[in-house]
Design a protein around this motif. Structure first.
Motif, short mmCIF file in Angstrom:
data_model
loop_
_atom_site.label_atom_id
_atom_site.label_comp_id
_atom_site.label_asym_id
_atom_site.label_seq_id
_atom_site.Cartn_x
_atom_site.Cartn_y
_atom_site.Cartn_z
N GLY A 1 0.77 -1.24 0.00
CA GLY A 1 0.00 0.00 0.00
C GLY A 1 0.80 1.28 0.00
O GLY A 1 0.23 2.37 -0.01
N VAL A 2 2.14 1.20 0.01
CA VAL A 2 2.94 2.42 0.07
C VAL A 2 4.29 2.21 -0.60
O VAL A 2 4.89 1.13 -0.51
N VAL A 3 4.75 3.25 -1.32
CA VAL A 3 6.10 3.27 -1.88
C VAL A 3 6.94 4.14 -0.95
O VAL A 3 6.82 5.36 -0.94
N ALA A 4 7.78 3.50 -0.16
CA ALA A 4 8.57 4.24 0.84
C ALA A 4 9.72 4.99 0.20
O ALA A 4 10.02 6.13 0.59
N ASN A 5 10.40 4.36 -0.74
CA ASN A 5 11.49 4.99 -1.50
C ASN A 5 11.24 4.79 -2.98
O ASN A 5 10.99 3.67 -3.42
N ASP A 6 11.30 5.89 -3.74
CA ASP A 6 10.97 5.84 -5.16
C ASP A 6 12.16 6.37 -5.97
O ASP A 6 12.31 7.56 -6.20
N ASN B 1 7.87 13.32 8.55
CA ASN B 1 7.69 11.99 9.11
C ASN B 1 7.04 11.10 8.04
O ASN B 1 6.03 11.48 7.45
N GLY B 2 7.63 9.95 7.80
CA GLY B 2 7.10 9.04 6.79
C GLY B 2 7.55 9.37 5.39
O GLY B 2 7.06 8.76 4.42
N ALA B 3 8.50 10.30 5.23
CA ALA B 3 8.99 10.66 3.89
C ALA B 3 9.85 9.56 3.28
O ALA B 3 10.01 9.51 2.06
N GLY B 4 10.41 8.69 4.11
CA GLY B 4 11.24 7.61 3.60
C GLY B 4 12.68 7.65 4.06
O GLY B 4 13.50 6.82 3.65
N LYS B 5 13.02 8.58 4.96
CA LYS B 5 14.40 8.72 5.42
C LYS B 5 14.87 7.47 6.16
O LYS B 5 15.95 6.93 5.88
N ARG C 1 10.62 14.03 -0.02
CA ARG C 1 9.20 14.20 0.26
C ARG C 1 8.43 13.06 -0.38
O ARG C 1 8.56 12.82 -1.58
N ARG C 2 7.66 12.35 0.45
CA ARG C 2 6.83 11.22 0.00
C ARG C 2 7.63 10.23 -0.86
O ARG C 2 7.19 9.79 -1.92
N GLY C 3 8.81 9.89 -0.36
CA GLY C 3 9.60 8.84 -0.98
C GLY C 3 10.49 9.25 -2.12
O GLY C 3 11.19 8.41 -2.69
N ARG C 4 10.49 10.53 -2.49
CA ARG C 4 11.31 11.00 -3.62
C ARG C 4 12.20 12.16 -3.20
O ARG C 4 11.83 12.96 -2.34
N ALA D 1 11.81 24.27 5.09
CA ALA D 1 10.50 23.80 5.54
C ALA D 1 9.54 23.66 4.36
O ALA D 1 8.79 22.69 4.26
N GLU D 2 9.58 24.62 3.45
CA GLU D 2 8.70 24.56 2.29
C GLU D 2 9.07 23.39 1.37
O GLU D 2 8.18 22.72 0.82
N MET D 3 10.37 23.12 1.22
CA MET D 3 10.79 21.96 0.42
C MET D 3 10.31 20.66 1.06
O MET D 3 9.86 19.74 0.37
N MET D 4 10.38 20.57 2.37
CA MET D 4 10.00 19.35 3.07
C MET D 4 8.51 19.07 2.96
O MET D 4 8.08 17.94 2.72
#
Length: 558
Positions: free
Chosen positions: A67-72, A90-94, A266-269, A285-288
């Motif tokens: 259900g999720v692509v952690a790293n793209d 949080n949850g971006a894939g780091k 952000r969101r795996g990318r 912050a805006e990039m994140m």
């Protein structure tokens, strides 16, 4: 194969520039002759590639979970002797990316290169053997073991087939500690040491195993400003000696201070890189987050009412029976935020535990809404409208093996609509969980997964969602934003202020002095177990508070 000429940097000793161009055509006599005629240097192609390669490369790394692509298709390159910051929500894939690098997970696609050579890392043992060390956000230390026992665990030096060579191990640890400027007794019990010292032990443990690439996951989350400055000195020294450091943090001011380069996920990318010399906290912050973020909460003046919580001459002992809170007295009124500041280890933790029924009071009283609730249970206090965000989320805030859904109703599961006549209504629990997961942006593919599968920041969001969504009279928030991203901090700060404005009394405890100053209406300062000062936040100065935290008084005697 030819050796690296003396005038070229050795792959394991980076940082010195080569005096002339490097040619990768050692096998071609004509090209080699032309190179030499031009004043260049001819070397073996493989050696030339390694001499100029990044210390670490991760190419097109992808990792999928149900259900999720952690790293793209993430690309990451770390230079020798570089402090490279990795930012993301949080949850971006780091954490997934670093767990792949450390051998805790296997990538679905992509490759890892060390010093220009492709490597396979299938376990932490592989990573350690290849010079990769990782310091986790939640320390992996055994409290009842000594410093030396923790550091050598799994990498013991043997005197013979039966006995450890303790003296030799402790000697190596002392030498390494002195080299880094640490003052650590190898014989001390880890459980007796501050979190700042435990952080140093984790770094020592990685370097003891020969780490040349060091991954630090939220290394300053539990440190005081002074301890953070000391750790930064160590990191700069390590980088100067050629160690490559991956620095993961949500503290943007610290990232700008310590990093040489910044990569944002952000969101795996990967969404971009930034230069700390030109970037700002606002731009990062805006990039994140993908939108403009307010780094300072908009908070009007408070309109406090009657006292909701009154603490009278409270004395509390720690687990060993030593008095750590001595005669503390203060009150928290409806419609105000009372901030509690102090260097970690000055009694704040035990004070909050006693207020919330998690630690017995030795003497004194805790009064809630006119009722004496001293030594009442946590459930009894919860029933009276007390919400608690604990400083240690994994110990007091969650049942990690339980589903996220169950954790979101831990304080209400025995009430309707979540149960009836002792029978759990799983449909009602799932419905409530889905609402909270969406409202608080908890990054998970399913509420049915164990809470242990979440990142530290998303675990914190589960607790905040559960506690903020109830009818309250008192909110006790201990380190409410520890280890979470700027977008979530903005959201939680606004929620805390909204609770205050709705007439709820808020007791805020935070190791982040800026957070205490930003949110509080009044500030109490703890020093050696005593509440030594209470200040009006609107007129309090950061330097004055820091001085009281360090000395117990506002002025240093001549």
């Amino acid at each position: 194969m030819a050796e690296v000429p003396p005038n070229l940097p050795h792959p394991n000793q980076p940082g010195e520039p080569a005096p002339g161009p490097i040619s990768a055509a050692a096998g071609n006599p004509e090209t080699a002759a032309a190179d030499q005629a031009a004043g260049g240097t001819t070397v073996d192609p493989a050696i030339a590639a390694r001499a100029t390669a990044p210390a670490l490369e991760m190419r097109a790394i992808s990792k999928r979970f149900p259900g999720v692509v952690a790293n793209d298709h993430i690309d990451l390159s770390i230079r020798p002797g570089e402090i490279h910051a990795l930012l993301g929500e949080n949850g971006a894939g780091k954490s997934t990316l670093m767990n792949i690098l450390y051998g805790l997970l296997s990538p679905d696609e992509g490759e890892i290169l060390l010093d220009g050579a492709v490597v396979e890392i299938s376990s932490p043992s592989d990573a350690i053997a290849r010079g990769i060390g990782m310091v986790h956000q939640h320390f992996k230390l055994v409290p009842v073991f000594s410093v030396a026992e923790n550091i050598v665990l799994g990498n013991e030096t043997m005197a013979n087939a039966v006995f450890l060579d303790v003296r030799r191990s402790e000697g190596r640890i002392r030498a390494l500690s002195q080299q880094l400027g640490f003052e650590i007794d190898p014989e001390a019990m880890v459980g007796d040491l501050s979190v700042g010292i435990q952080q140093r032990i984790e770094i020592l443990k990685a370097l003891y195993r020969g780490a040349k690439v060091l991954i630090l996951d939220e290394p300053t989350a539990v440190l005081t400003p002074q301890e953070t400055s000391e750790i930064f000195l160590v990191l700069r020294r390590l980088a100067g000696e050629g160690t490559s450091i991956v620095f993961i943090s949500h503290k943007l001011n610290e990232v700008l201070e310590i990093a040489d380069r910044i990569t944002v996920i952000r969101r795996g990318r990967v969404v971009g890189q930034a230069d700390p010399k030109t970037a700002t906290e606002e731009s990062l912050a805006e990039m994140m987050v993908g939108r403009e973020v307010s780094l300072v909460v908009d908070k009007g003046p408070a309109s406090p009412g009657e006292a909701v919580l009154t603490v009278e001459d409270l004395t509390v002992a720690d687990d060993r029976g030593s008095i750590v809170v001595a005669g503390a007295s203060f009150g928290v009124r409806a419609g105000e935020i009372f901030g509690l500041a102090g260097v970690a280890g000055n009694g704040q933790e035990e004070l909050v535990e006693a207020i919330n029924g998690l630690r017995k009071v030795t003497s004194g009283r805790v009064v809630l809404g006119g009722h004496d609730v001293t030594n009442d249970s946590s459930r009894s206090l919860s029933e009276r409208g007390v919400a608690y965000i604990p400083g240690d989320r994994q110990r007091f805030g969650l049942v990690l093996p339980y589903p996220i859904e169950d954790n979101l109703v831990l304080t209400e599961y025995y009430h309707a609509p979540f149960s009836r006549f002792g029978v759990i209504n799983e449909r009602a629990i799932s419905k409530r969980a889905s609402e909270l997961i969406s409202q608080y942006d908890i990054r998970t593919p399913s509420g049915g997964l164990p809470a242990s599968t979440l990142s530290g920041g998303n675990q914190q969001k589960v607790i905040v969602a559960r506690e903020f969504s109830r009818d309250l009279v008192l909110l006790v928030a201990d380190q409410p934003t520890r280890g979470i991203d700027v977008g979530s901090i903005e959201f939680i700060h606004r929620q805390i202020v909204a609770k205050r404005d709705a007439g709820i009394a808020v007791l805020l405890v935070s190791a982040e002095l800026d957070e205490v100053l930003e949110l509080s209406d009044r500030i109490g300062i703890m020093y050696r177990g005593q509440l030594v000062a209470i200040l009006d936040a609107s007129t309090a100065e950061k330097e004055t508070i820091g001085l009281i935290m360090a000395t117990g008084r506002a002025e240093v005697p001549a």
